[in-house]
Design a protein around this motif. Structure first.
Motif, mmCIF file in Angstrom:
data_model
loop_
_atom_site.group_PDB
_atom_site.id
_atom_site.type_symbol
_atom_site.label_atom_id
_atom_site.label_comp_id
_atom_site.label_asym_id
_atom_site.label_seq_id
_atom_site.Cartn_x
_atom_site.Cartn_y
_atom_site.Cartn_z
ATOM 1 N N THR A 140 7.073 -9.073 8.627
ATOM 2 C CA THR A 140 7.642 -7.742 8.401
ATOM 3 C C THR A 140 8.180 -7.635 6.973
ATOM 4 N N LEU A 141 7.731 -6.594 6.279
ATOM 5 C CA LEU A 141 8.179 -6.323 4.915
ATOM 6 C C LEU A 141 8.782 -4.929 4.867
ATOM 7 N N SER A 142 9.830 -4.762 4.083
ATOM 8 C CA SER A 142 10.489 -3.454 3.939
ATOM 9 C C SER A 142 10.281 -2.923 2.529
ATOM 10 N N PHE A 143 10.059 -1.595 2.453
ATOM 11 C CA PHE A 143 9.834 -0.963 1.155
ATOM 12 C C PHE A 143 10.633 0.324 1.051
ATOM 13 N N SER A 144 10.951 0.684 -0.176
ATOM 14 C CA SER A 144 11.622 1.955 -0.466
ATOM 15 C C SER A 144 11.005 2.533 -1.726
ATOM 16 N N ALA A 145 10.652 3.822 -1.675
ATOM 17 C CA ALA A 145 10.023 4.482 -2.822
ATOM 18 C C ALA A 145 10.749 5.783 -3.132
ATOM 19 N N PRO A 146 10.926 6.116 -4.402
ATOM 20 C CA PRO A 146 11.624 7.353 -4.790
ATOM 21 C C PRO A 146 10.699 8.556 -4.756
ATOM 22 N N LEU A 147 10.159 8.847 -3.575
ATOM 23 C CA LEU A 147 9.153 9.897 -3.426
ATOM 24 C C LEU A 147 9.514 10.826 -2.277
ATOM 25 N N LEU A 148 8.927 12.017 -2.321
ATOM 26 C CA LEU A 148 9.192 13.036 -1.321
ATOM 27 C C LEU A 148 8.329 12.847 -0.078
ATOM 28 N N GLY A 149 8.943 12.843 1.107
ATOM 29 C CA GLY A 149 8.196 12.967 2.336
ATOM 30 C C GLY A 149 7.868 11.662 3.043
ATOM 31 N N ALA A 150 7.955 11.696 4.372
ATOM 32 C CA ALA A 150 7.629 10.529 5.193
ATOM 33 C C ALA A 150 6.148 10.163 5.083
ATOM 34 N N HIS A 151 5.298 11.153 4.791
ATOM 35 C CA HIS A 151 3.858 10.900 4.698
ATOM 36 C C HIS A 151 3.502 9.923 3.583
ATOM 37 N N GLN A 152 4.426 9.732 2.630
ATOM 38 C CA GLN A 152 4.134 8.838 1.513
ATOM 39 C C GLN A 152 3.953 7.395 1.981
ATOM 40 N N ALA A 153 4.562 7.028 3.102
ATOM 41 C CA ALA A 153 4.375 5.666 3.614
ATOM 42 C C ALA A 153 2.909 5.380 3.891
ATOM 43 N N ASN A 154 2.192 6.396 4.380
ATOM 44 C CA ASN A 154 0.761 6.228 4.654
ATOM 45 C C ASN A 154 -0.085 6.275 3.388
ATOM 46 N N ASN A 155 0.454 6.820 2.309
ATOM 47 C CA ASN A 155 -0.257 6.800 1.031
ATOM 48 C C ASN A 155 -0.057 5.480 0.292
ATOM 49 N N ILE A 156 1.131 4.911 0.413
ATOM 50 C CA ILE A 156 1.453 3.699 -0.352
ATOM 51 C C ILE A 156 0.956 2.435 0.352
ATOM 52 N N THR A 157 0.967 2.427 1.686
ATOM 53 C CA THR A 157 0.615 1.212 2.428
ATOM 54 C C THR A 157 -0.785 0.676 2.107
ATOM 55 N N PRO A 158 -1.840 1.506 2.076
ATOM 56 C CA PRO A 158 -3.147 0.937 1.712
ATOM 57 C C PRO A 158 -3.167 0.367 0.294
ATOM 58 N N ALA A 159 -2.348 0.933 -0.590
ATOM 59 C CA ALA A 159 -2.252 0.391 -1.944
ATOM 60 C C ALA A 159 -1.612 -0.992 -1.912
ATOM 61 N N ILE A 160 -0.607 -1.166 -1.052
ATOM 62 C CA ILE A 160 0.035 -2.480 -0.896
ATOM 63 C C ILE A 160 -0.981 -3.501 -0.368
ATOM 64 N N MET A 161 -1.810 -3.096 0.579
ATOM 65 C CA MET A 161 -2.801 -4.001 1.161
ATOM 66 C C MET A 161 -3.809 -4.465 0.115
ATOM 67 N N VAL A 162 -4.269 -3.544 -0.721
ATOM 68 C CA VAL A 162 -5.204 -3.916 -1.790
ATOM 69 C C VAL A 162 -4.534 -4.851 -2.783
ATOM 70 N N ALA A 163 -3.291 -4.567 -3.106
ATOM 71 C CA ALA A 163 -2.555 -5.405 -4.062
ATOM 72 C C ALA A 163 -2.419 -6.835 -3.549
ATOM 73 N N ARG A 164 -2.112 -6.986 -2.267
ATOM 74 C CA ARG A 164 -2.014 -8.333 -1.707
ATOM 75 C C ARG A 164 -3.368 -9.041 -1.744
ATOM 76 N N TYR A 165 -4.435 -8.321 -1.467
ATOM 77 C CA TYR A 165 -5.794 -8.886 -1.517
ATOM 78 C C TYR A 165 -6.119 -9.393 -2.916
ATOM 79 N N LEU A 166 -5.604 -8.690 -3.933
ATOM 80 C CA LEU A 166 -5.885 -9.056 -5.329
ATOM 81 C C LEU A 166 -4.834 -9.995 -5.909
ATOM 82 N N GLY A 167 -3.955 -10.509 -5.076
ATOM 83 C CA GLY A 167 -3.050 -11.542 -5.524
ATOM 84 C C GLY A 167 -1.762 -11.093 -6.166
ATOM 85 N N VAL A 168 -1.417 -9.817 -6.031
ATOM 86 C CA VAL A 168 -0.126 -9.343 -6.543
ATOM 87 C C VAL A 168 0.954 -9.822 -5.562
ATOM 88 N N SER A 169 2.021 -10.412 -6.078
ATOM 89 C CA SER A 169 3.048 -10.984 -5.211
ATOM 90 C C SER A 169 3.858 -9.901 -4.505
#
Length: 538
Positions: free
Chosen positions: A353-382
């Motif tokens: 379980t990982l927790s994140f906080s973003a300075p963005l408008l709207g609950a829908h942003q979690a669904n926009n940012i999460t796939p970006a996090i998944m790609v970042a982990r695949y590419l070795g970003v810590s």
């Protein structure tokens, strides 16, 4: 030019020139909005707004006056010239008044737009003015839209060959960068946001290039590649859009993506695609282009995104979503929005379980940012690098934003509109104190085909819960909105529904409300004069 270059004829020629140029500027604006595409223009004319356009000043009144001139027993050329002079004087004054009221619409001055306007002007000049036939001059008053439409078709044939040459050059250029990782992003909504967030997160470790703004077509991507320096780039993030099957496949043929993200599939542009299955086919062109050793990421909560995953060649396929029943590889949970316009959420993925906080408008942003996090982990970003980047994310240039206009607070979601995005904007509207009046101003949602009424009824119900006042600015979806609102009439918050189809009247309304502490949601495109006024005074 005329039989005699006397002052009278010169004045007529000058007025004619202004009239012709301003007409062609406006007609070019309409074609440019529809990207010079016949399918999108056809869809526009199937709407009430498009149908009413044929009955406006440019055609209906002009046809009446032209027939009046043709059949009126005017035998003296002097009388005919006086009539022409009077007509063009009125016509130019009409355009000037619209210019002063900021309701005159004009295209972005691209090479294609300028070429179309000049070509149309010269076409009319050669056929009407040089013919010295005053009847032909009058005829062109009702033929101008058809003239520029004909030239659009001709120019499209010419530019198609140029376009293919540009695409060929871009394909050859990018193919020489063997180590360049290309990430493609598509979906019915959210692709621009995901592109922005992914680029910012990956920038913690890599040198990033992304397609700018709303560049998401084959020719747009190709031109961007040709003018970009790829020597110092590790990862190229490409947004991919489509109105027809085959368009995303063509972009993939240029850039050869190794990673593909599919955000969601809904009935956006249904009237152009014809069916949800065709939309699915078009979006899946990206996922089918991902090689066996690549990565596919899509939305587990969207059946149209997930149901064809087993058919892909790519071996690594991951999903994200909020519903545990859909068994996403990355489960999103505990989404919370904060008063200072921040969103917090958890994901269960790989490390736990990982927790994140973003300075963005709207609950829908979690669904926009999460796939970006998944790609970042695949590419070795810590995880630490990702967490830091997410906490400093910035929205894209045309993303939903909130700002002050006088005493009023504007929620600006004017870039585009779809059912999911509209509901997300209404959710943000309800996050403001309930003691403040809430106003929704919208033209409705376009290109939804057979789902148009259903979605507008749903949004009408949502507005009944969320807003005190609804302003509808085009006639197309008034009945559909009202059907949803009537089902909940007098039961919830909504007190007033108005229709304001005049851009001038809408501007006056918004100016008046700017003196009050109200919350105004602007959903989908607004008239240019309204947008310019607000941006000038924020």
């Amino acid at each position: 030019m005329f039989a005699l270059l006397n002052p009278f004829n010169i004045v007529i020629f000058g007025l004619w020139s202004i009239s012709a140029i301003l007409d062609y500027v406006e007609f070019c604006h309409i074609w440019q909005l529809k990207e010079y595409r016949i399918d999108r223009m056809r869809d526009f004319f199937s709407t009430k707004q498009g149908q009413s356009w044929w009955l406006n000043y440019f055609l209906l009144i002009r046809i009446f006056l032209v027939f009046l001139v043709y059949f009126w027993p005017i035998n003296e050329i002097v009388h005919l010239k006086l009539g022409i002079l009077a007509w063009f004087t009125v016509d130019v004054l009409y355009h000037v008044s619209r210019l002063l009221r900021r309701s005159l619409r004009y295209p972005n001055p691209t090479v294609k737009a300028v070429l179309l306007i000049i070509s149309a002007f010269l076409f009319e000049f050669n056929l009407a003015i040089l013919s010295r036939d005053w009847n032909v001059v009058f005829f062109f008053l009702i033929a101008r839209f058809f003239v520029i439409s004909f030239l659009v078709l001709v120019l499209n044939q010419i530019t198609h060959r140029i376009k293919e040459w540009i695409i060929w050059r871009a394909t050859k250029k990018i193919a020489t960068y063997q180590k360049l990782i290309v990430i493609g992003i598509t979906g019915s909504y959210g692709k621009s946001s995901v592109k922005e967030y992914l680029s910012q997160i990956l920038a913690e470790k890599y040198r990033i290039l992304k397609t700018p703004g709303n560049t998401n077509t084959d020719i747009g991507v190709a031109k961007f590649i040709l003018r970009s320096d790829l020597d110092s780039v590790d990862i190229f993030v490409v947004e991919m859009g489509a109105y027809q099957i085959g368009e995303i496949k063509k972009i993939c043929g240029i850039v050869k993506p190794k990673i593909g993200i599919l955000t969601a599939i809904i009935e956006q542009h249904l009237s152009l695609f014809g069916s949800i299955e065709n939309i699915q086919e078009a979006k899946y062109e990206l996922l089918r282009a991902i090689p066996r050793d690549g990565l596919v990421i899509t939305n587990a909560d969207n059946i149209f995104c997930s149901e064809l995953l087993p058919n892909l060649d790519c071996e690594r396929k991951e999903t994200f979503g909020e519903d545990i029943k859909n068994m996403p590889d990355c489960l999103i949970s505990d989404i919370k929005t904060k008063a200072e316009f921040a969103v917090e959420w958890n994901i269960d993925y790989q490390e736990g379980t990982l927790s994140f906080s973003a300075p963005l408008l709207g609950a829908h942003q979690a669904n926009n940012i999460t796939p970006a996090i998944m790609v970042a982990r695949y590419l070795g970003v810590s995880v630490n690098q990702i967490t830091h980047a997410v906490s400093h994310l910035r929205p894209g240039e045309k993303a939903l934003s909130v700002y002050q206009y006088g005493r009023a607070t504007i929620i600006d979601d004017t870039y585009n509109s779809n059912p999911v995005g509209f509901k997300a904007s209404l959710s943000i509207l309800t996050s403001f104190p309930s003691t403040l009046p809430r106003i929704v101003i919208t033209r409705g949602m376009l290109e939804l085909g057979e789902k148009t009424r259903e979605y507008h009824e749903q949004i009408g119900e949502e507005i009944s819960f969320s807003a005190d006042e609804l302003i509808i600015i085009t006639p197309d979806f008034v009945e559909d909105f009202m059907a949803g609102i009537s089902a909940l009439k007098d039961k919830y918050r909504l007190k007033d529904v108005k229709t304001i189809f005049s851009a001038v009247e809408l501007l006056e309304y918004i100016k008046n409300r700017s003196h009050e502490p109200v919350i105004i949601l602007l959903e989908n495109r607004m008239p240019l004069n309204v947008y310019q006024e607000i941006k000038k005074n924020i």
